[in-house]
Design a protein around this motif. Structure first.
Motif, mmCIF file in Angstrom:
data_model
loop_
_atom_site.group_PDB
_atom_site.id
_atom_site.type_symbol
_atom_site.label_atom_id
_atom_site.label_comp_id
_atom_site.label_asym_id
_atom_site.label_seq_id
_atom_site.Cartn_x
_atom_site.Cartn_y
_atom_site.Cartn_z
ATOM 1 N N UNK A 550 -20.182 82.426 2.621
ATOM 2 C CA UNK A 550 -19.222 83.241 3.627
ATOM 3 C C UNK A 550 -18.390 82.427 4.415
ATOM 4 N N UNK A 551 -16.999 82.720 4.198
ATOM 5 C CA UNK A 551 -16.141 82.136 5.208
ATOM 6 C C UNK A 551 -16.134 81.979 6.435
ATOM 7 N N UNK A 552 -16.413 83.267 7.015
ATOM 8 C CA UNK A 552 -16.580 83.387 8.410
ATOM 9 C C UNK A 552 -17.675 82.671 8.963
ATOM 10 N N UNK A 553 -18.976 82.502 8.222
ATOM 11 C CA UNK A 553 -20.038 81.895 8.803
ATOM 12 C C UNK A 553 -20.025 80.172 8.552
ATOM 13 N N UNK A 554 -19.250 79.905 7.412
ATOM 14 C CA UNK A 554 -18.708 78.545 7.187
ATOM 15 C C UNK A 554 -17.827 78.110 8.422
ATOM 16 N N UNK A 555 -16.750 79.114 8.786
ATOM 17 C CA UNK A 555 -15.818 78.638 9.702
ATOM 18 C C UNK A 555 -16.483 78.543 11.159
ATOM 19 N N UNK A 556 -17.372 79.345 11.411
ATOM 20 C CA UNK A 556 -18.102 79.327 12.626
ATOM 21 C C UNK A 556 -19.018 77.851 12.846
ATOM 22 N N UNK A 567 -7.669 73.394 11.229
ATOM 23 C CA UNK A 567 -6.696 73.112 10.599
ATOM 24 C C UNK A 567 -5.633 74.353 10.346
ATOM 25 N N UNK A 568 -6.323 75.683 9.938
ATOM 26 C CA UNK A 568 -5.525 76.550 9.838
ATOM 27 C C UNK A 568 -6.475 77.815 10.126
ATOM 28 N N UNK A 572 -8.393 86.882 9.632
ATOM 29 C CA UNK A 572 -9.699 87.211 9.672
ATOM 30 C C UNK A 572 -10.670 86.041 10.269
ATOM 31 N N UNK A 573 -9.972 84.815 10.583
ATOM 32 C CA UNK A 573 -10.732 83.884 11.249
ATOM 33 C C UNK A 573 -10.308 82.468 10.746
ATOM 34 N N UNK A 574 -11.110 81.422 10.816
ATOM 35 C CA UNK A 574 -10.890 80.332 10.423
ATOM 36 C C UNK A 574 -10.569 80.045 8.679
ATOM 37 N N UNK A 575 -9.698 79.319 8.507
ATOM 38 C CA UNK A 575 -9.574 79.094 6.956
ATOM 39 C C UNK A 575 -10.389 77.922 6.438
ATOM 40 N N UNK A 576 -11.108 78.101 5.703
ATOM 41 C CA UNK A 576 -12.059 77.040 5.184
ATOM 42 C C UNK A 576 -11.704 76.678 3.521
ATOM 43 N N UNK A 577 -10.493 76.812 3.113
ATOM 44 C CA UNK A 577 -10.115 76.431 1.667
ATOM 45 C C UNK A 577 -10.000 75.027 1.342
ATOM 46 N N UNK A 578 -9.939 74.556 0.176
ATOM 47 C CA UNK A 578 -10.094 73.414 -0.196
ATOM 48 C C UNK A 578 -9.256 72.340 0.421
ATOM 49 N N UNK A 580 -7.910 72.742 3.618
ATOM 50 C CA UNK A 580 -8.344 72.445 4.804
ATOM 51 C C UNK A 580 -9.587 71.343 4.647
ATOM 52 N N UNK A 581 -10.517 71.599 3.794
ATOM 53 C CA UNK A 581 -11.693 70.821 3.616
ATOM 54 C C UNK A 581 -11.076 69.218 3.496
ATOM 55 N N UNK A 582 -10.276 69.119 2.576
ATOM 56 C CA UNK A 582 -10.040 67.932 2.092
ATOM 57 C C UNK A 582 -9.378 67.169 3.456
ATOM 58 N N UNK A 583 -8.542 67.931 4.461
ATOM 59 C CA UNK A 583 -8.113 67.166 5.619
ATOM 60 C C UNK A 583 -9.235 66.959 6.469
#
Length: 895
Positions: A550-556, A567-568, A572-578, A580-583
């Motif tokens: 869940x992107x939403x739960x992971x972002x929280x 980062x971004x 719909x909320x915080x981005x948790x794409x690759x 973002x995670x790499x940074x």
């Protein structure tokens, strides 16, 4: 008396819709570099309006550059407006050309704006008893709303419209539509530089009009305005209010010499319109102007023109014509059999494109009767076969043990070379693009989903019409496509490389590659366990349990609970794409665990679970489909499974290659081009430093590192070599200092120094890159060593990002495309030599710059020599092509 049908007039605000489309859509160009986004958007809105309004009359009104009476009245009218962008201005005349070809009435007049022409036409139509629909992106035309005239205002890009009648207008604005020009007079309009009364906005203006009715009444009774400041504003700007109302008022009585019959809507579709849509590459719009596909087209109703092959006499007559002309156009309707192979359901053949025959391959009696003749026609390499999708034809007839040999003409592959960036090369797309016509689709014939018909349920007449339409189309297209290939100097590439390659790929798909199912199941257990462990570790690191998917739960968890810097953010909320995670990799121990979890779950679902699901029950092997007409660079791609994307960056990903094995007792011979793209760059640029390094068989990355860092090769460190490697390959792809700084985790300044130093030392490479960019700008395309064309319309875009993308493509395509050409030549040579030598060994796999041959032990040595020679002699470059070759029982060890 019969009820009289209400006539309808649709009026389009030309400049307004064109402007709306231009800014709503991303930049689009055809392969000649002509900008098309505004035209495409305009036409999309036009077709939508035609569908919704269903008018019998239509007109499009345009502005002219010349001043209007409003400029004479007020010299500052529309002053300060930005100049129209060149990319938009250049689309006006082509759009008018299309509208004229469609037979739509077009009107423009000096001294007046499009709004005045629209208003006049609307009132003329109303007087003639018609209803009117006006489509515009400009709310000024709302003043034209009446009981007979509705206004449709475009919103949210080009897909939605707000429809106004008098009731809707009053509901939204709080005043009757007759007062709209008074509202504009009070408020003014900054876009047209209409002054209005300073400080009076929509709410104030509406209240004043609700109280006083009109501007004239307001000015007469200004002393009764209770608010002192407002009273002073109104009293002090009387002239501006009256002038503004006059400027905002649309003239509806221009003396236009036109009769309503001249606006009558005719048939929009004709060859001229289709040709213009093809020029601008509006493939989706071609469908809108094409006649609906008809199962009864192509004279199928006449059984004498396309009879069934049911008698010896019919087969003898067809054979007589085949032998006389030494060519046929052939098309097969296929289905997937119980073993998962394509097999013939029915086929059609023609010699002249107008008459022909068809065969029901499901009918055992007729199939047995025709088999000998079909083997003769399809198997004889001297008879030219015109087809669509040779690879499918060959595989389908192979299923029933009938060979498909010779040098055919495949319209699908021809169209791919001519138009390498199209989304589809199926016959439906070709019919629209070249004929402007629709043909019946396979989905329409078979049905889809649960309603998909079985072979026995196919309607005979529909099936014959389907085949005849397509066979006749292939016949018509062949000379045109061949002529275009010749004109573009790609006929040799087509005949010598792409067509023989289709045969090779068909054989590779049939051969497939063996899978170690037991090992794959072991991987399944290992991955499942590791994924469970990762979930537990992530939850422990987070201090709470949550759904990792869940992107939403992971972002929280990351940005609220663990307080990491966002980062971004998205809607719909915080981005948790690759990215973002790499940074955030060094921010918290949880991030590497999440990245590994994502990689593991992707590999498991895509490759471990996916591969187990597609093992062919009959062969125990997987049979990937190789796509020859997908990548614009000329690269081959694969699907089901996509073997090009087998992960190699992690050890667990690389280990997956162990499950791909040789059949029992045999070996896999893996041959991989060494640094082929760098060698091609050396050849194309003629750089003496690069050429010298490759001829001396030096480690090119060490040599480059020594040059950049100004040290001896013996003193080059591993880190220096890695940096040089990143620069070497980065230059091929037109990498920026930003991209290189990210790759090497260094500053942009340092990355820029690396790139500048590199290009200074390898000056010929810089010259070559510049030449490719110049060629792309001048010609609109670049070519490979074998003259494969790739069009790059983005190169001349005014948009910096698009233009930069085009420049990178111009630099990279000749190199990457030439690498694709070379490995294709090698594949054809390898397959040909294996056949000539009567070897049991077969080419079974191609991945990027790598070929894999499966061979029995006694053939390993000679086939290895054959494979190396065929690959290293596939192109005559100024530097040697080098192949790394190894042998093993599985792909991992062979690699």
């Amino acid at each position: 008396m019969p009820e009289q049908i209400q006539r309808k007039l649709l009026i389009i605000d030309g400049n307004s819709l064109l402007n709306r489309a231009f800014y709503a859509l991303p930049p689009l160009t055809n392969r000649d570099g002509e900008h098309t986004n505004a035209i495409y958007g305009f036409l999309t809105m036009l077709f939508k309006a035609l569908e919704e309004v269903k008018p019998d009359h239509a007109a499009v009104a345009f502005d002219l550059k010349a001043p209007t009476f409003r400029h004479d009245t007020y010299t500052d009218y529309k002053a300060g407006r930005k100049k129209m962008p060149m990319e938009l201005a250049e689309q006006i005349e082509p759009l008018k050309e299309i509208l004229d070809a469609m037979g739509l009435y077009r009107i423009q007049m000096e001294g007046f704006e499009a709004d005045d022409l629209i208003g006049t036409l609307a009132r003329m139509a109303e007087s003639d008893g018609m209803t009117v629909a006006i489509v515009s992106g400009d709310r000024d035309v709302l003043q034209l709303v009446t009981e007979q005239t509705q206004v449709m205002i475009t919103k949210k890009g080009i897909t939605q419209m707000d429809v106004y009648d008098p009731g809707r207008f009053t509901e939204e604005y709080g005043i009757p539509v007759e007062r709209f020009i008074d509202l504009k007079g009070l408020m003014g309009d900054s876009s047209d530089n209409i002054p209005g009364i300073p400080g009076v906005g929509p709410k104030t203006a509406t209240k004043l009009l609700q109280e006083f009715g009109t501007i004239e009444n307001l000015l007469e009774q200004a002393e009764t305005i209770s608010n002192k400041k407002l009273r002073e504003k109104v009293d002090g700007h009387r002239q501006e209010a009256v002038l503004s109302k006059k400027l905002a008022t649309i003239i509806t009585n221009i003396p236009i010499e036109v009769k309503m019959d001249e606006l009558k809507l005719g048939e929009l579709s004709n060859p001229e319109v289709a040709a213009l849509f093809r020029r601008f590459e509006f493939n989706s719009l071609l469908e809108r102007i094409s006649a609906p596909a008809d199962f009864k087209s192509e004279k199928t109703a006449d059984k004498h023109l396309w009879p069934e092959m049911t008698t010896i006499e019919a087969l003898q007559e067809l054979d007589r014509q085949v032998q006389q002309h030494q060519e046929i156009t052939w098309h097969t309707l296929t289905d997937t059999n119980a073993e998962g192979w394509p097999s013939p359901v029915a086929a059609a053949v023609t010699i002249d494109g107008n008459t022909g025959w068809w065969l029901d391959c499901r009918n055992g009696k007729y199939m047995a009767l025709a088999r000998e003749w079909i083997e003769k026609w399809l198997g004889d390499p001297s008879i030219l076969k015109k087809v669509h999708d040779l690879k499918l034809e060959k595989r389908a007839w192979r299923t029933v043990h009938i060979p498909f040999n010779g040098a055919p003409f495949d319209v699908m592959i021809a169209d791919y070379l001519i138009n390498p960036s199209k989304a589809s090369y199926d016959l439906e797309a070709l019919a629209l693009h070249y004929d402007g016509q629709k043909v019946v689709t396979a989905k329409e014939l078979w049905g889809t989903g649960l309603k998909r018909k079985k072979q026995t349920e196919l309607d005979m007449e529909a099936m014959v019409a389907y085949l005849v339409q397509r066979t006749a189309l292939i016949h018509r297209l062949t000379p045109e496509l061949k002529s275009q290939l010749q004109e573009l100097e790609m006929l040799s590439l087509y005949e010598s490389v792409e067509m023989p390659l289709a045969f090779v790929l068909a054989e590779m798909e049939s051969e497939g590659i063996e899978l170690d199912a037991a090992l794959l199941k072991e991987f399944e257990i290992t991955y499942a366990k590791r994924i469970d462990d990762l979930i537990k570790q992530v939850h422990e690191a987070a201090g709470t349990e949550f759904n990792l998917n869940s992107t939403k739960q992971l972002g929280e968890v990351l940005f609220v609970r663990l307080n990491m810097p966002p980062v971004k953010k998205t809607k719909t909320g915080y981005s948790t794409d690759v990215a973002v995670l790499e940074k955030l990799k060094n921010e918290h121990a949880i991030i590497p665990l999440i990245l590994e979890y994502r990689q593991m779950t992707k590999i498991k679902s895509t490759y471990i679970d996916g591969l187990l699901a597609i093992v062919n029950a009959g062969t125990g092997r997987i049979h990937s489909t190789f796509h020859q007409t997908v990548a614009a660079t000329g690269r081959i791609s694969s699907a089901d499974p996509n073997l090009q994307n087998i992960p190699v960056r992690t050890e667990m990903g690389r280990q997956l290659r162990r499950v791909f094995v040789a059949r029992e007792g045999w070996q896999l011979i893996d041959a991989d081009y060494s640094q082929i793209e760098l060698r091609i760059m050396a050849h194309l640029s003629g750089d003496p430093g690069f050429i010298k390094a490759f001829k001396e068989e030096a480690d090119i990355h060490t040599r480059t590192a020594a040059e950049i860092f100004q040290v001896s090769e013996e003193n080059v460190t591993g880190e220096m070599r890695s940096s040089a490697k990143a620069v070497n390959f980065g230059i091929i792809y037109g990498i920026s200092d930003f991209g290189l700084s990210n790759n090497l985790n260094i500053s942009r300044q340092q990355a820029r120094l690396y790139i500048d130093d590199y290009l200074q030392r390898y000056a010929s490479v810089k010259t070559y890159m510049d030449e490719m960019v110049t060629q792309a700008r001048d010609k609109g395309y670049v070519t490979t060593l074998l003259h494969r064309i790739r069009y790059i319309p983005e190169i001349n875009s005014k948009n910096f990002n698009l233009r930069s993308f085009g420049e990178r493509m111009a630099m990279n395509t000749p190199i990457q495309g030439s690498a694709a050409d070379i490995i294709k030549v090698a594949m054809v040579r390898v397959a040909d030599e294996l056949k000539k030598g009567n070897y049991q060994a077969r080419l079974i796999l191609q991945v990027h710059d790598e070929l894999i041959v499966e061979a029995p032990p006694e053939e390993v040595e000679p086939v290895s020599l054959l494979l190396r020679q065929a690959m290293e002699e596939a192109a005559d470059l100024s530097v040697p092509l080098k192949v790394d070759l190894s042998v093993a029982t599985n792909w991992f060890d062979a690699k």
